[in-house]
Design a protein around this motif. Sequence first.
Motif, mmCIF file in Angstrom:
data_model
loop_
_atom_site.group_PDB
_atom_site.id
_atom_site.type_symbol
_atom_site.label_atom_id
_atom_site.label_comp_id
_atom_site.label_asym_id
_atom_site.label_seq_id
_atom_site.Cartn_x
_atom_site.Cartn_y
_atom_site.Cartn_z
ATOM 1 N N ALA A 2 1.249 18.035 9.442
ATOM 2 C CA ALA A 2 -0.363 18.253 8.691
ATOM 3 C C ALA A 2 -0.450 16.021 9.136
ATOM 4 N N ARG A 3 -1.294 16.516 9.733
ATOM 5 C CA ARG A 3 -1.483 15.498 10.684
ATOM 6 C C ARG A 3 -2.535 14.134 10.440
ATOM 7 N N GLN A 4 -3.177 14.345 8.693
ATOM 8 C CA GLN A 4 -3.187 13.798 7.621
ATOM 9 C C GLN A 4 -2.715 12.662 7.467
ATOM 10 N N SER A 5 -1.655 13.384 6.760
ATOM 11 C CA SER A 5 0.119 12.843 6.289
ATOM 12 C C SER A 5 0.694 12.158 7.326
ATOM 13 N N ALA A 6 0.043 12.440 8.352
ATOM 14 C CA ALA A 6 1.390 11.471 9.348
ATOM 15 C C ALA A 6 1.122 10.372 9.150
ATOM 16 N N ARG A 7 2.320 8.791 9.301
ATOM 17 C CA ARG A 7 1.918 7.723 8.580
ATOM 18 C C ARG A 7 1.523 6.954 9.999
ATOM 19 N N TRP A 8 0.614 5.850 9.311
ATOM 20 C CA TRP A 8 -0.066 5.469 10.464
ATOM 21 C C TRP A 8 0.962 4.133 11.493
ATOM 22 N N ARG A 9 0.643 4.108 12.910
ATOM 23 C CA ARG A 9 1.131 2.994 13.196
ATOM 24 C C ARG A 9 0.524 1.308 12.760
ATOM 25 N N PRO A 10 1.421 0.718 12.778
ATOM 26 C CA PRO A 10 0.401 -0.495 11.788
ATOM 27 C C PRO A 10 -1.261 -0.757 12.463
ATOM 28 N N SER A 11 -0.654 -0.644 14.064
ATOM 29 C CA SER A 11 -2.351 -1.142 14.826
ATOM 30 C C SER A 11 -3.023 -0.090 14.360
ATOM 31 N N GLU A 12 -3.281 1.140 14.117
ATOM 32 C CA GLU A 12 -4.024 2.359 13.711
ATOM 33 C C GLU A 12 -4.625 1.603 12.204
ATOM 34 N N LEU A 13 -3.517 0.532 11.342
ATOM 35 C CA LEU A 13 -4.052 0.438 10.391
ATOM 36 C C LEU A 13 -5.406 -0.602 9.921
ATOM 37 N N SER A 112 -1.813 2.804 2.981
ATOM 38 C CA SER A 112 -2.671 3.851 3.201
ATOM 39 C C SER A 112 -1.432 4.083 3.837
ATOM 40 N N ARG A 113 -1.176 5.827 3.384
ATOM 41 C CA ARG A 113 0.176 6.845 4.032
ATOM 42 C C ARG A 113 0.884 6.521 3.724
ATOM 43 N N GLY A 114 1.212 5.461 2.732
ATOM 44 C CA GLY A 114 2.507 4.836 2.321
ATOM 45 C C GLY A 114 2.583 3.376 3.287
ATOM 46 N N LEU A 115 1.392 2.950 4.457
ATOM 47 C CA LEU A 115 1.988 1.605 4.662
ATOM 48 C C LEU A 115 0.834 0.858 3.460
ATOM 49 N N ARG A 116 2.057 -0.145 3.603
ATOM 50 C CA ARG A 116 1.435 -1.390 3.637
ATOM 51 C C ARG A 116 0.910 -2.811 4.353
ATOM 52 N N ILE A 117 0.163 -3.135 4.422
ATOM 53 C CA ILE A 117 0.143 -3.897 5.061
ATOM 54 C C ILE A 117 -1.233 -5.494 3.638
ATOM 55 N N VAL A 118 -0.589 -6.694 3.981
ATOM 56 C CA VAL A 118 -0.609 -7.577 3.032
ATOM 57 C C VAL A 118 -1.457 -8.645 3.854
ATOM 58 N N ALA A 119 -2.763 -8.639 3.950
ATOM 59 C CA ALA A 119 -3.377 -10.204 4.634
ATOM 60 C C ALA A 119 -3.303 -11.278 3.511
ATOM 61 N N SER A 120 -3.112 -12.479 3.354
ATOM 62 C CA SER A 120 -2.829 -13.141 2.864
ATOM 63 C C SER A 120 -4.303 -14.392 2.077
ATOM 64 N N GLY A 121 -4.358 -14.248 3.279
ATOM 65 C CA GLY A 121 -5.619 -15.608 4.064
ATOM 66 C C GLY A 121 -5.269 -16.386 4.065
ATOM 67 N N ASP A 122 -5.277 -17.494 3.124
ATOM 68 C CA ASP A 122 -5.330 -19.186 2.921
ATOM 69 C C ASP A 122 -4.496 -19.268 1.645
ATOM 70 N N TYR A 123 -2.945 -19.938 1.659
ATOM 71 C CA TYR A 123 -2.114 -19.691 0.211
ATOM 72 C C TYR A 123 -1.827 -20.714 0.692
ATOM 73 N N LYS A 124 -1.150 -21.313 -1.486
ATOM 74 C CA LYS A 124 0.107 -22.391 -1.526
ATOM 75 C C LYS A 124 0.467 -21.635 -2.454
ATOM 76 N N ARG A 125 2.341 -22.273 -2.587
ATOM 77 C CA ARG A 125 2.773 -21.931 -3.916
ATOM 78 C C ARG A 125 2.845 -22.980 -5.258
ATOM 79 N N GLU A 126 2.058 -24.177 -4.142
ATOM 80 C CA GLU A 126 2.363 -25.097 -5.272
ATOM 81 C C GLU A 126 1.357 -25.087 -6.603
#
Length: 354
Positions: A2-13, A112-126
């Motif tokens: 099934a085409r819909q369930s194929a995992r994304w290549r990262p650059s497709e997401l 999506s489709r089991g691939l998770r990408i996190v865009a963290s923006g600007d961040y700090k831990r303190e």
Amino acid sequence: MARQSARWRPSELLLPTPAGLYCPPADIHIDPVRPVSRALITHGHSDHARAGHGAVLATRETLAIMALRYGEGFTGSQQVALPGESVRIGEVDFTFVPAGHVLGSAQIAVESRGLRIVASGDYKRERDPTCAGFEPVPCDIFITEATFGLPVFRHPPAAGEVAKLLESVRLFPERTHIVGAYSLGKAQRVMALIREAGYERPVYIHGAVEKITGFYQAEGIPLGEIRLVSESDRKTLGGEIVICPPSATQDLWARRFPDPVTAFASGWMRIRARARQKGVELPLVISDHADWDDLLATIREVQAGEIWVTHGEADALVHWCGTAGLKAKPLHLVGYGDEGEAESEGGAVDAPAA
Ligand SMILES: [Zn+2]
Ligand SMILES: [Zn+2]
């Protein structure tokens, strides 16, 4: 198959484009630097949050900050992203998670489709008393900034820097202490830290800091008594603390106070030559970005196999990832500042450093 369930290549997401990070299956951009039809915004700093999009999805605080800075008509339509709750667009789930950078700041998990990408923006831990702390999200690909992505950048605890300021106020009770701090986030964090250190006198502010400071107070963040400089006689402000945008510390505006001590709260103050060049007598190393150690700790914590670096000192961080056995690449995103994020109010513009 099934085409819909194929995992994304990262650059497709998710992929870098001149307008910013773009997610084709949802047709959205994250922190676009140009007007787009649908934008997801990580936080209110002006290099990430711009006016003129067709629709904006962001946290309630970020939407409010954008409205304060750009006016109510800053976007065609808006939608509130609740922290931790996913919003589905097309077949992609977007989740806003606290980034610990400024009030309302969020990372955006794209899944999506089991691939998770996190865009963290600007961040700090303190720890920061003015905003929710960064929450690490395990992911396949972690997108990080690298503003302070060099081993030389190690930020000392902010409380110690504030103690230096208060010690100077105690030693020089005739002099006005003028603290340059970015008007969204840094200024209010310095105020909150001053209060945590037990300082109870009124804190004076430049008009360019007023709107955002009022918003923080309305959100219930205790900043103590805040007074506008313009409503006071400057000659009487010897021994007081004044907070203003960084550029104002070098203006005529700052010279009208009694024998001023110029301070600047920034991660860049780790570089002494930079403090001298800016005429800063009292450098305070207080940053709203992760330092080198915290960048590495965060990359380890999220357990991503692949790291994309948006802006800042990308080369050093990408190199380190390689030595740690992680796939990594710089995205060379253009249009994002460092801690010198352009100030959108009061004409106080501090250009990003080279
Ligand atoms: Zn920022
Ligand atoms: Zn930024």
